[in-house]
Design an enzyme around this catalytic site. Structure first.
Site, PDB file in Angstrom:
ATOM      1  N   ASP A  98      41.706  16.254  14.744  1.00  0.00           N
ATOM      2  CA  ASP A  98      42.941  16.126  13.981  1.00  0.00           C
ATOM      3  C   ASP A  98      42.683  16.292  12.485  1.00  0.00           C
ATOM      4  O   ASP A  98      41.547  16.237  12.012  1.00  0.00           O
ATOM      5  CB  ASP A  98      43.568  14.744  14.214  1.00  0.00           C
ATOM      6  CG  ASP A  98      44.054  14.545  15.637  1.00  0.00           C
ATOM      7  OD1 ASP A  98      44.332  15.553  16.309  1.00  0.00           O
ATOM      8  OD2 ASP A  98      44.139  13.376  16.073  1.00  0.00           O
ATOM      9  N   TYR A 131      32.847  10.008  20.126  1.00  0.00           N
ATOM     10  CA  TYR A 131      33.384   9.776  18.785  1.00  0.00           C
ATOM     11  C   TYR A 131      32.946   8.400  18.289  1.00  0.00           C
ATOM     12  O   TYR A 131      32.746   7.466  19.080  1.00  0.00           O
ATOM     13  CB  TYR A 131      34.912   9.812  18.802  1.00  0.00           C
ATOM     14  CG  TYR A 131      35.526  11.179  18.943  1.00  0.00           C
ATOM     15  CD1 TYR A 131      35.938  11.894  17.820  1.00  0.00           C
ATOM     16  CD2 TYR A 131      35.721  11.752  20.196  1.00  0.00           C
ATOM     17  CE1 TYR A 131      36.526  13.147  17.945  1.00  0.00           C
ATOM     18  CE2 TYR A 131      36.305  13.008  20.328  1.00  0.00           C
ATOM     19  CZ  TYR A 131      36.700  13.691  19.196  1.00  0.00           C
ATOM     20  OH  TYR A 131      37.271  14.937  19.331  1.00  0.00           O
TER      21      TYR A 131
END
Length: 271
Positions: free
Chosen positions: A61, A115
Site C-alpha cells: 500500500d 511483514y
C-alpha cells in the site's frame, strides 16, 4: 527470466502497483528499464508497457516499505542490481538477483510472505498484545479485516515482540488488502483494553462487522515487507547494493530521530 530483490522506503510513493497520475515504486522500476533501453516508453499507470513475464511478489500500500519485494521479468544477463540502481531513485534499491525458470511468476510462486509492523503504543500491555496475536493466528476467514470479498480465508502466524516498539510479525502464504494493518489495529486495541474477547470473537466470526464497528487499518509508514520465500530460487546479493540498502534505512532512521528530537524540544519547552 530473472528475479530481483528490491528494497524501498515507501513513504514517497503511492504504493507499489502502477496507478494513473501518481508516483509508484513500479513506475520507478519501469522508468529505469526505459532508460536502459530494455522497455518502450509510453502509457500511464496500468496502461504502461511491461517486460515479458513481469510480476511482483505483492502490491504494498501507499507508504509501506519493503526489504524483500521481488520483481521478475525476462532480463539480459548483464542487468545486475547495480546496473538497475544506476537508474533508480535513491529510495529504491535492487540488491540481489536470481535466475528463474521460464514459467516463474513472482506473485503466484511465493510460498510465504512476512511483514513486520513497528507499533508505538505506550499504553499497550505486551502480554495482552501477545494474547491477541495468538488468537489471530491459525486458519480464519478474515473477511471482517479486509475490503476484499474473495481470498479472505488465510492460515497465518502472528507474533508480538517487545522492544522500543511492539514488533508485530505476521506471516502467511498471501494477504488480502489491508489485512496486516487491520490485524495490527486489533492487536493494539486489545492490548490497550479497547477490545475485549467478545469483540475479537465477532471479528473472526462469519457475522459481518462493518460500519462504525469495523476496524480501520493502522497507519502504513510503520509497516515493512520483510521477507518473501521462493524455495526454487537462490538469490545472490550484491555487496555494494546491500550497502546502499543499509544506507537507505540508516538515513531514514537518522531523519526519524531528528524529527523526534524536534518534538521532544517543543514538548520540553511547553513544560
Amino acid at each position: 527470466m530473472r528475479a530481483y530483490r528490491v528494497a524501498y522506503d515507501g513513504r514517497p510513493f503511492h504504493g507499489f502497483q502502477r496507478q494513473p497520475d501518481v508516483s509508484t515504486v513500479a513506475d520507478a522500476l519501469l522508468d529505469a528499464l526505459v532508460e536502459l533501453d530494455l522497455l518502450a516508453a509510453g502509457g500511464d499507470g496500468p496502461t504502461r508497457p511491461t517486460p515479458p513475464g513481469y510480476a511482483a511478489a505483492g502490491r504494498t500500500d501507499a507508504g509501506v516499505s519493503a526489504l524483500a519485494q521481488t520483481v521478475a521479468f525476462e532480463a539480459p544477463d548483464w542487468l545486475s542490481p547495480r546496473a538497475l540502481n544506476a537508474h533508480l531513485p535513491e529510495s529504491v534499491r535492487a540488491w540481489a538477483v536470481a535466475d528463474a525458470p521460464d514459467a516463474f511468476h513472482a506473485t503466484h510462486d511465493a510460498v510465504r510472505r512476512a511483514y513486520v509492523y513497528h507499533l508505538h503504543a505506550p499504553a499497550a500491555d505486551p502480554d495482552r498484545a501477545r494474547t491477541a496475536a495468538a488468537r489471530l493466528s491459525g486458519s480464519h476467514d478474515f473477511h471482517n479485516l479486509t475490503p476484499d470479498e474473495t481470498g479472505t480465508r488465510r492460515d497465518l502466524d502472528c507474533r508480538v515482540e517487545s522492544g522500543r516498539t511492539l514488533r508485530v510479525r505476521v506471516a502467511a502464504d498471501g494477504f488480502p488488502r489491508q489485512l496486516v494493518r487491520r490485524l495490527v489495529a486489533v492487536v493494539r486495541a486489545f492490548a490497550a483494553g479497547e477490545c475485549d474477547d467478545d469483540r475479537l470473537d465477532r471479528l473472526l466470526s462469519a457475522t459481518a462487522v462493518d460500519g462504525p464497528e469495523g476496524v480501520a487499518p493502522a497507519p502504513p509508514a510503520a509497516l515493512l515487507l520483510a521477507r518473501v520465500d521462493y524455495p526454487e530460487l537462490s538469490f545472490t546479493p550484491n555487496e555494494t547494493a546491500v550497502a546502499d540498502v543499509r544506507q537507505l534505512f540508516r538515513e531514514r532512521r537518522r531523519r526519524g530521530l531528528a524529527s523526534a528530537g524536534v518534538a521532544d524540544s517543543a514538548l520540553d519547552d511547553l513544560g
